[in-house]
Motif scaffolding. Structure first.
Motif, short mmCIF file in Angstrom:
data_model
loop_
_atom_site.label_atom_id
_atom_site.label_comp_id
_atom_site.label_asym_id
_atom_site.label_seq_id
_atom_site.Cartn_x
_atom_site.Cartn_y
_atom_site.Cartn_z
N GLY A 400 -22.35 1.01 -13.63
CA GLY A 400 -22.64 2.42 -13.42
C GLY A 400 -22.70 2.85 -11.97
N THR A 401 -22.63 1.90 -11.05
CA THR A 401 -22.65 2.27 -9.64
C THR A 401 -21.34 2.98 -9.28
N HIS A 402 -21.45 4.17 -8.71
CA HIS A 402 -20.28 4.96 -8.38
C HIS A 402 -19.87 4.69 -6.93
N ILE A 403 -18.71 4.05 -6.76
CA ILE A 403 -18.26 3.68 -5.42
C ILE A 403 -18.07 4.92 -4.56
N GLY A 404 -17.46 5.95 -5.14
CA GLY A 404 -17.20 7.16 -4.37
C GLY A 404 -18.47 7.80 -3.84
N LYS A 405 -19.53 7.82 -4.68
CA LYS A 405 -20.79 8.41 -4.25
C LYS A 405 -21.40 7.62 -3.11
N ARG A 406 -21.33 6.29 -3.21
CA ARG A 406 -21.87 5.45 -2.14
C ARG A 406 -21.14 5.70 -0.82
N LEU A 407 -19.83 5.72 -0.90
CA LEU A 407 -19.04 5.89 0.32
C LEU A 407 -19.20 7.29 0.89
N GLN A 408 -19.36 8.28 0.02
CA GLN A 408 -19.58 9.64 0.50
C GLN A 408 -20.87 9.72 1.29
N LEU A 409 -21.93 9.13 0.74
CA LEU A 409 -23.21 9.11 1.46
C LEU A 409 -23.05 8.43 2.80
N ALA A 410 -22.35 7.30 2.83
CA ALA A 410 -22.22 6.50 4.04
C ALA A 410 -21.18 7.05 5.01
N ARG A 411 -20.47 8.10 4.60
CA ARG A 411 -19.38 8.63 5.42
C ARG A 411 -18.41 7.48 5.74
N ALA A 412 -17.98 6.85 4.68
CA ALA A 412 -17.13 5.67 4.80
C ALA A 412 -15.89 5.84 3.93
N ARG A 413 -14.97 4.91 4.05
CA ARG A 413 -13.71 4.99 3.33
C ARG A 413 -13.35 3.61 2.77
N LEU A 414 -12.49 3.62 1.77
CA LEU A 414 -11.92 2.39 1.23
C LEU A 414 -10.49 2.24 1.71
N SER A 415 -10.06 1.02 1.94
CA SER A 415 -8.68 0.76 2.33
C SER A 415 -8.31 -0.66 1.91
N GLU A 416 -7.03 -0.91 1.81
CA GLU A 416 -6.54 -2.25 1.51
C GLU A 416 -6.20 -2.95 2.82
N GLY A 417 -6.63 -4.17 2.98
CA GLY A 417 -6.34 -4.90 4.21
C GLY A 417 -6.42 -6.39 3.99
N GLU A 418 -5.90 -7.13 4.95
CA GLU A 418 -5.92 -8.58 4.86
C GLU A 418 -7.21 -9.14 5.42
N GLU A 419 -7.71 -10.16 4.75
CA GLU A 419 -8.90 -10.87 5.21
C GLU A 419 -8.52 -12.33 5.41
N HIS A 420 -8.90 -12.89 6.54
CA HIS A 420 -8.58 -14.28 6.83
C HIS A 420 -9.46 -15.22 6.00
#
Length: 747
Positions: A400-420
């Motif tokens: 039930g945790t809403h990712i969009g709501k969390r990121l909106q509060l944090a003024r953050a974004r999601l993106s795809e990227g490489e992790e070593h």
């Protein structure tokens, strides 16, 4: 340097001197406990530090942390300026208040016409859809706008009513529920006029204007969703009263499938700022003000529209001579600091403790995998809940945790990227603040502004330091580095020194990385700490100091090498006593020389090693042993990669750099020293095999070998190697060996 206070909250020590979290969990296996006692190779540890350090502490290349291409890209910390400004605290004296900060729900009331006129003068839209939206409102009487907080959705709602000519416009109490929506539109004393054809004109009253209603942030929840029937009933009541209404909701509002809100997206911040400046400074001043460096930087940080409006007000004063350039330059950071304070000053009903824990975790794992950030944020939430109320267990919903709501509060974004990873790069879904300074500001605010959170934060960091994932351990170190820059004595006593004295290599390595990153972001006195620890009675502190010297040494190679020589001499005094000889530190000393030799300060390090080569046996062994180990390192750590020292020699010889003489000299010393001849020949054999796979390596080695032959003994040693060495994996001798043999000058 004082040790940690045993009575400090969250810092209790066990009888063996370790912190509570240093003891393996009861369910830990013997293999896990044994693994904790295995030191990670310094070269691999340096790579983890580079790969996983946050973007505000990233370096231009692996070389900047003591490894990678020799004499390659020598960029420093790319976030140095930002980190310095933020972590040091710019002693800002100008504090701004922004509309919308911690505002309570307002009761119903008429919005002054002057407010609507002022908003209309600066209102801009992202596209041409606004006109269509006005017509939709005219037809349907009631419209639902969905948008993120501080995206301008309230202003858009008011402007829709203003475009329709609504007068007056009444703001309804947020306590209005979906079920009572129609009742909120009360009857009026006046009645609509009849048209000549006998019908009722629903768009004008006796004054020629329709009434407008705006309901901001309608509260919905499960069991009280907004339904089409609510909107139809409201539309009928509005039509009866010759009125229109706009309702705003957040992106996570509970709406039935038959409700179709219009998703409001804010216009570009530059367009909004320009519109405000036209009103406050005049059309002619807009291009000049938008061209200011401080304004461009402000726009790059993704500020909210409320902050844009406040910034425009400041720029208007600046244009009129009422504000300074320093105030303009400081505004972006001040607004960010205000936002962070707002997050942690809000009560639980506005920003839940779990959301605050997520914000802290995002600051530690900024631009890292979202799933990892959320997982560890919930672990921090558990610790914070224990501090706040030990009688209550942390309530963590599994779903039930809403990712969009969390990121909106944090003024953050999601993106795809490489992790070593140790198996190579993998694609991850990452979460990052829009403003990269946010993590630094947030950690500083939590550590210094909310000391009651320290016990939970320390407990969390210690748990992270014991995690099996290199990314997690590195981010624990980078987080503590920021805390150390903010409050060095507390960070040292409560966290770093506890790790440095731990029995586990894993913890000590996190202490090394914490001090290294703290030094890179400008924390004072780190070299002094290392100088003290390198001569400490506690061999664990000596180990930490030596490994840290290897990482910060490129900035001060002479001092680092002097400290390493002193440590080597101290070890040599105990070489005959197996019980007192510090084998761990001895290995670290050689690895430190390797990392320094393959750092941006490679030339200075090589000169220093050569100058002190004959000082004494301990120093000679340190230099020669470290040099031979460096010869075994390859580009990108590839098994068949180009040997870094040989590549360095080839470039130095081409440029007629003195480093070529230094490399040849150290090779002769290594081959001639009975203590190191075997390991030196092993390293040379690896170079010959590399030459068999690469023409470039063969040419470089062909240029070096003649310089290693100055005596008959040297000739006999190398010629024997080339004539007798087997191929790789038991294969016949490589053909390149015969060609290289021909390059040796006979003696």
């Amino acid at each position: 340097m004082t040790g940690p206070d045993p009575a400090a909250p969250g810092d209790a020590t066990a009888p063996d001197g370790t912190a509570p979290d240093e003891h393996p969990a009861k369910e830990s296996s013997a293999e896990e406990t044994e693994e904790h006692d295995q030191p990670q190779d310094a070269w691999a540890a340096r790579r983890d530090l580079v790969d996983h350090s946050p973007r505000t502490m990233k370096v231009g290349s692996h070389a900047a942390f003591g490894g990678g291409y020799v004499a390659g890209d020598q960029h420093g910390v790319s976030g140095g300026r930002v980190t310095g400004d933020v972590v040091m605290g710019s002693k800002t004296v100008h504090h701004w208040t922004f509309p919308g900060l911690s505002t309570a729900a307002s009761a119903s009331g008429e919005i002054p016409p002057t407010t609507l006129t002022r908003l209309a003068a600066t209102f801009v839209t992202a596209d041409d859809a606004f006109g269509d939206l006005v017509e939709r409102l005219r037809r349907e009487r009631v419209l639902v706008l969905s948008g993120a907080r501080f995206s301008g959705r309230r202003t858009a709602a008011l402007m829709l009513l203003h475009r329709l000519g609504a007068d007056p416009v009444v703001a309804l109490d947020r306590a209005t529920t979906p079920g009572s929506l129609a009742e909120a539109f009360t009857a009026r004393d006046d009645t609509p006029d009849d048209t000549p054809d006998g019908t009722t004109d629903r768009t004008t009253d006796r004054t020629g204007a329709a009434r407008g209603y705006v309901l901001c942030d309608l509260e919905t929840r499960r069991g009280s969703a907004l339904r089409e029937t609510h909107l139809l009933g409201a539309a009928d009541r509005l039509a009866e009263q010759n009125a229109y209404a706009v309702i705003t909701v957040g992106p996570t509002a509970v709406l039935e499938d038959d409700v179709f809100p219009f998703v409001w997206r804010p216009p570009a911040t530059e367009d909004v700022l320009a519109a405000h400046l036209r009103v406050r400074a005049g059309e002619d001043a807009v291009p000049r003000l938008l061209g200011l460096p401080a304004v461009k930087e402000f726009l790059d940080h993704g500020h909210q529209l409320r902050e844009v409006a406040a910034f425009a007000q400041l720029l208007g004063r600046y244009n009129a001579g009422g504000a300074t350039e320093q105030e303009v330059a400081a505004f972006s950071l001040v607004s960010l600091e205000n936002q962070v304070r707002e997050w942690f000053e809000e009560d639980e009903t506005t920003v839940h403790l779990r959301d605050k824990a997520f914000l802290i975790a995002l600051a530690a794992f900024d631009d890292g995998p979202y799933a990892l950030t959320a997982e560890l944020g919930d672990r921090l939430y558990d610790f914070l809940q224990q501090t706040q109320n030990r009688s209550l267990a942390a309530d963590i919903p599994v779903f039930g945790t809403h990712i969009g709501k969390r990121l909106q509060l944090a003024r953050a974004r999601l993106s795809e990227g490489e992790e070593h990873t140790e198996w190579g790069p993998v694609t991850q879904t990452k979460a990052a603040f829009h403003d990269e300074r946010a993590s630094l500001v947030l950690l500083r605010e939590v550590w210094t502004g909310h000391p009651s959170a320290r016990p939970a934060l320390i407990q969390w960091l210690r748990r992270l330091a014991d995690d099996g994932r290199p990314l997690v351990r590195t981010r624990a170190a980078s987080t503590v580095a920021v805390l150390a820059r903010t409050d060095l004595p507390s960070a040292m006593a409560l966290v770093i020194e506890v790790w440095a004295r731990s029995k586990r290599f894993r913890h000590r390595l996190v202490a090394v990385n914490s001090l290294t990153l703290a030094h890179h972001i400008g924390t004072p006195n780190v070299p002094r700490i290392l100088d003290t620890w390198s001569a400490a009675e506690d061999r664990r502190l000596r180990w930490v100091a030596v490994r840290a010297y290897a990482l910060i040494g490129p900035e001060r190679p002479a001092q680092a090498l002097a400290a390493l020589r002193a440590a080597a001499r101290e070890l040599y005094r105990h070489a005959g006593d197996p019980d007192d000889f510090d084998v761990e530190t001895a290995g670290e000393l050689a690895d430190a020389v390797v990392l320094l030799l393959l750092s941006p300060a490679s030339s200075e390090v090589l000169d220093d090693l050569r100058a002190h080569l004959d000082d004494d046996r301990a120093v000679h062994d340190l230099a020669v042993g470290g040099f031979i180990s460096a010869c075994g390192r390859t580009q990108d750590d590839e098994r068949h990669g180009v040997p870094l020292v040989l590549d360095w020699y080839a470039r130095a010889a081409t440029d007629e750099n003195r480093a070529a003489d230094g490399i040849a000299h150290l090779w002769r010393e290594a081959l001639d020293d009975p203590h190191h001849t075997t390991s030196a020949l092993t390293a040379m054999r690896a170079w010959v095999l590399a030459a068999d796979r690469s023409t470039t390596v063969e040419w470089a080695l062909a240029a070096l070998l003649p310089r290693l032959v100055t005596t008959p003994t040297e000739y006999q040693r190398l010629s024997h190697l080339l004539r007798t060495m087997p191929g790789e994996d038991g294969n016949p001798p490589p053909e390149v060996a015969a060609r290289l043999l021909g390059t040796l000058p006979p003696r």
